[in-house]
Design an enzyme around this catalytic site. Structure first.
Site: not given
Ligand SMILES: NC(=O)c1ccc[n+]([C@@H]2O[C@H](COP(=O)([O-])OP(=O)(O)OC[C@H]3O[C@@H](n4cnc5c(N)ncnc54)[C@H](OP(=O)(O)O)[C@@H]3O)[C@@H](O)[C@H]2O)c1
Length: 290
Positions: A10, A35-36, A61, A100-101, A124, A128, A150
């Site tokens: 990600g 796969d977690i 996400t 997340t927020d 979501y 979370k 964000w």
């Molecule tokens: N992006 C935001 O704005 C945001 C905001 C607040 C919090 N967060 C948190 O920040 C963290 C990182 O998010 P990110 O922005 O890096 O999101 P991202 O780019 O969507 O990355 C999430 C990664 O998790 C993988 N994933 C999904 N299901 C999974 C599973 N069952 N086992 C293992 N891996 C899995 C996805 O793989 P696939 O694509 O192959 O499914 C993807 O590579 C997450 O915890 C998210 O909730 C993100």
């Protein structure tokens, strides 16, 4: 010290792996590799690598899609977090978990501190939150949860890339102006995550975003202006404000989700920059790399 990063493919996971600080080695497992949601696979992966720290960067996400796929979101976000916490407990590792927020309902008018009451409004957000609860229950003394918001990076699927694409192809976008939060560069988030990694004395929930406040509309205007200054977009592009009702989505999003990060800033003592400064840096990276 040895870190194991789940969800390493990600946008946050990739940057974590690219910026491993001195004193650490890190192994990353992508969704395809681990796969977690699979408890046995998580336990086997952690037992095989014996990390000092697990960084839980993977999550389901797709906020809107989660409304029609609640089981998949629950499996990754709630059960996945629990499986990582259990494996950490069994092997004596610490866990750094990202949240997340969206655990908040968005009805506040001042930044949410880490101990504010949660009330997620979407699948979501609820999944979370259940992940947070699992981590706190299973591993209360050896885990840190970092809530952020964000998040965007030069690569990946995020608001900045979407705005550049839409403004580049259509020349104008309409963007929601009544949802307020803080754009956060994944690079600055990762600096904070590695700082947390090196602080085994910390536990519990912390908030981390860039500084400042913006609506999605403000964010889009800034992207348009900064991108035009760098030659990524023509200066003629237009961003128009709309309200949430004009852009209905399956998931309800918090109207206000600014996070109070003072406890993290005080604990870590690392620099934190305004979101617009970090946006400029990420756009420069996009201009340099395409
Ligand atoms: N992006 C935001 O704005 C945001 C905001 C607040 C919090 N967060 C948190 O920040 C963290 C990182 O998010 P990110 O922005 O890096 O999101 P991202 O780019 O969507 O990355 C999430 C990664 O998790 C993988 N994933 C999904 N299901 C999974 C599973 N069952 N086992 C293992 N891996 C899995 C996805 O793989 P696939 O694509 O192959 O499914 C993807 O590579 C997450 O915890 C998210 O909730 C993100």
């Amino acid at each position: 010290m040895k870190a194991l990063i789940s969800g390493a493919g990600g946008q946050v996971g990739r940057i974590l792996l690219k910026s491993v600080p001195a004193g650490w080695t890190a192994a990353g497992l992508t969704h395809a590799e681990l796969d977690i949601g699979d408890a046995a696979a998580v336990m086997a992966a952690v037992r095989a690598r014996r990390p000092d720290l697990i960084i839980s960067a993977g999550a389901y996400t797709a906020v809107d899609k989660a409304e029609s796929e609640p089981e998949a979101a629950e499996r990754a976000n709630a059960m996945g977090a629990r499986h990582l916490a259990v494996a950490a407990r069994e092997t004596g590792a610490r866990l750094l978990h990202i949240s997340t927020d969206f655990v908040f309902d968005g009805s506040a008018s001042r930044p949410y501190p880490p101990d504010a009451a949660t009330d997620p409004q979407s699948v979501y957000g609820r999944t979370k939150r259940r992940g947070e609860e699992a981590v706190l229950q299973v591993l209360p003394d050896a885990s840190v949860i970092v809530r952020t918001a964000w998040v965007y990076a030069a690569a990946g699927n995020n608001f900045v890339r979407t705005m550049l694409r839409l403004l580049g192809s259509k020349g104008h976008v309409r963007v929601i102006s009544d949802q307020v939060g803080t754009p956060t560069s994944a690079t600055s988030l990762v600096e904070a995550l590695w700082a947390f990694a090196s602080r085994p004395d910390l536990k519990g929930i912390y908030h981390w975003t860039d500084l400042g406040v913006a609506s999605w509309y403000d964010f889009a205007v800034a992207i348009a202006e900064e991108a035009a200054a760098l030659g990524l977009l023509p200066s003629s592009v237009r961003v128009d404000p709309i309200v949430t009702e004009e852009y209905p989505t399956p998931a309800r999003r918090p109207a206000y989700s600014v996070l109070d990060k003072r406890s993290a800033i005080e604990a870590l003592g690392i620099p934190v920059r305004h979101w617009r400064v970090n946006l400029r840096e990420v756009l420069r990276e996009i201009a340099a790399t395409g």
